[in-house]
Write a protein that holds these residues in place. Structure first.
Motif, PDB file in Angstrom:
ATOM      1  N   CYS A 268       0.859  -1.185   0.000  1.00  0.00           N
ATOM      2  CA  CYS A 268       0.000   0.000   0.000  1.00  0.00           C
ATOM      3  C   CYS A 268       0.894   1.234   0.000  1.00  0.00           C
ATOM      4  CB  CYS A 268      -0.903  -0.020   1.240  1.00  0.00           C
ATOM      5  SG  CYS A 268      -2.041   1.371   1.344  1.00  0.00           S
ATOM      6  N   ASN A 269       0.862   1.982  -1.099  1.00  0.00           N
ATOM      7  CA  ASN A 269       1.680   3.187  -1.227  1.00  0.00           C
ATOM      8  C   ASN A 269       0.838   4.266  -1.885  1.00  0.00           C
ATOM      9  OD1 ASN A 269       4.522   2.125  -0.476  1.00  0.00           O
ATOM     10  ND2 ASN A 269       3.805   0.647  -1.981  1.00  0.00           N
ATOM     11  N   GLY A 270       0.210   5.084  -1.072  1.00  0.00           N
ATOM     12  CA  GLY A 270      -0.670   6.115  -1.606  1.00  0.00           C
ATOM     13  C   GLY A 270      -1.067   7.084  -0.525  1.00  0.00           C
ATOM     14  N   VAL A 271      -2.062   7.900  -0.821  1.00  0.00           N
ATOM     15  CA  VAL A 271      -2.517   8.946   0.093  1.00  0.00           C
ATOM     16  C   VAL A 271      -4.032   8.867   0.222  1.00  0.00           C
ATOM     17  CG1 VAL A 271      -2.632  11.436   0.508  1.00  0.00           C
ATOM     18  CG2 VAL A 271      -0.612  10.447  -0.607  1.00  0.00           C
ATOM     19  N   VAL A 272      -4.526   8.995   1.449  1.00  0.00           N
ATOM     20  CA  VAL A 272      -5.963   9.167   1.655  1.00  0.00           C
ATOM     21  C   VAL A 272      -6.194  10.600   2.120  1.00  0.00           C
ATOM     22  CG1 VAL A 272      -6.438   6.747   2.167  1.00  0.00           C
ATOM     23  CG2 VAL A 272      -5.833   8.281   4.029  1.00  0.00           C
ATOM     24  N   TYR A 273      -7.333  11.154   1.741  1.00  0.00           N
ATOM     25  CA  TYR A 273      -7.596  12.573   1.982  1.00  0.00           C
ATOM     26  C   TYR A 273      -8.749  12.753   2.955  1.00  0.00           C
ATOM     27  CZ  TYR A 273      -4.629  13.192  -2.114  1.00  0.00           C
ATOM     28  OH  TYR A 273      -3.570  13.156  -2.987  1.00  0.00           O
ATOM     29  N   THR A 274      -8.577  13.713   3.867  1.00  0.00           N
ATOM     30  CA  THR A 274      -9.609  13.944   4.871  1.00  0.00           C
ATOM     31  C   THR A 274     -10.863  14.570   4.277  1.00  0.00           C
ATOM     32  OG1 THR A 274      -8.549  16.067   5.431  1.00  0.00           O
ATOM     33  CG2 THR A 274      -7.957  14.152   6.762  1.00  0.00           C
ATOM     34  N   ASP A 275     -10.763  15.163   3.075  1.00  0.00           N
ATOM     35  CA  ASP A 275     -11.959  15.735   2.464  1.00  0.00           C
ATOM     36  C   ASP A 275     -12.704  14.730   1.587  1.00  0.00           C
ATOM     37  OD1 ASP A 275     -10.104  15.586   0.451  1.00  0.00           O
ATOM     38  OD2 ASP A 275     -10.413  17.624  -0.300  1.00  0.00           O
ATOM     39  N   ALA A 276     -12.190  13.495   1.516  1.00  0.00           N
ATOM     40  CA  ALA A 276     -12.899  12.420   0.811  1.00  0.00           C
ATOM     41  C   ALA A 276     -13.741  11.644   1.824  1.00  0.00           C
ATOM     42  CB  ALA A 276     -11.914  11.496   0.114  1.00  0.00           C
ATOM     43  N   THR A 277     -14.711  10.908   1.346  1.00  0.00           N
ATOM     44  CA  THR A 277     -15.552  10.128   2.257  1.00  0.00           C
ATOM     45  C   THR A 277     -14.772   8.929   2.783  1.00  0.00           C
ATOM     46  OG1 THR A 277     -16.429   8.706   0.495  1.00  0.00           O
ATOM     47  CG2 THR A 277     -17.597  10.786   0.935  1.00  0.00           C
ATOM     48  N   ASN A 278     -15.192   8.440   3.960  1.00  0.00           N
ATOM     49  CA  ASN A 278     -14.559   7.249   4.501  1.00  0.00           C
ATOM     50  C   ASN A 278     -14.676   6.080   3.534  1.00  0.00           C
ATOM     51  OD1 ASN A 278     -13.735   8.470   6.857  1.00  0.00           O
ATOM     52  ND2 ASN A 278     -15.501   7.814   8.054  1.00  0.00           N
ATOM     53  N   GLY A 279     -15.850   5.968   2.907  1.00  0.00           N
ATOM     54  CA  GLY A 279     -16.060   4.862   1.979  1.00  0.00           C
ATOM     55  C   GLY A 279     -15.114   4.915   0.793  1.00  0.00           C
TER      56      GLY A 279
END
Length: 204
Positions: free
Chosen positions: A164-175
């Motif tokens: 897993c090499n990426g970014v998750v964003y707080t302005d995106a939905t949890n889903g």
């Protein structure tokens, strides 16, 4: 950390400040790296140099921006045409994400194992914020082992099955974020009797 693809420094996970002095005789670039401790400290450089809020009520970066638990880099560049002849240098960085809990050895450490990253997102306050007791860690362990299986990819080249090499964003939905994380191990997730069950893509 890079400026125009040139290595500037390797912070090694520790906070630090770098100032560069070019031919003009004065520092033109200042880089502040904050490692994201539990009790963040004020960044006076950003407080004094961030853009002013519309209406003149202060600056966008205030003394309340501490970065508690969030690592960040602040870069201030004083433009000098004689030094930056190709324009303002472009900063970039190779970043390791947050430490995650591994139920196989009960340690919290950095990992690119998708199963552990998914578990962390399900339990983290910036994600689903679920009680760890609701996570089926028998499956987490099984999934983590599947992800670390070494597979042949081309000729004599071998690598871990999933990373897993990426970014998750707080302005995106949890889903949406969870879907992105699951995609890194061809996985699926469901809730059964109050427990979160996750499966990595593999023959069983």
């Amino acid at each position: 950390l890079f400026l125009n693809n040139n290595v500037v420094d390797e912070f090694g996970g520790k906070a630090g400040v770098i100032s560069f002095q070019y031919e003009s005789g004065e520092p033109l670039v200042r880089i502040d790296f904050l490692a994201g401790g539990a009790n963040g400290s004020r960044n006076f450089v950003l407080e004094n140099s961030s853009p002013e809020v519309e209406g003149g009520s202060g600056r966008e970066w205030t003394d309340q921006h501490r970065g508690n638990g969030i690592a960040y880099i602040g870069i201030r560049i004083k433009y000098d045409y004689n030094v930056f002849t190709a324009g303002i240098p472009n900063p970039s960085a190779i970043v390791r994400g947050k430490r995650v809990f591994d139920p196989r050895d009960s340690q919290t450490k950095w990992s690119d194992n998708p199963a552990l990253c998914v578990r962390d997102y399900l339990t983290n306050e910036l994600g689903y914020n679920r009680n760890p007791a609701e996570i089926d860690d028998v499956l987490t362990i099984e999934n983590a082992n599947i992800c670390e299986e070494v597979v042949q990819v081309d000729g004599d080249q071998f690598e871990k099955r999933y990373t897993c090499n990426g970014v998750v964003y707080t302005d995106a939905t949890n889903g949406s974020n969870l879907s992105d994380l699951l995609s890194s191990m061809a996985g699926v997730a469901n809730i059964s009797e109050g427990n979160y069950r996750v499966l990595a893509g593999a023959y069983r």
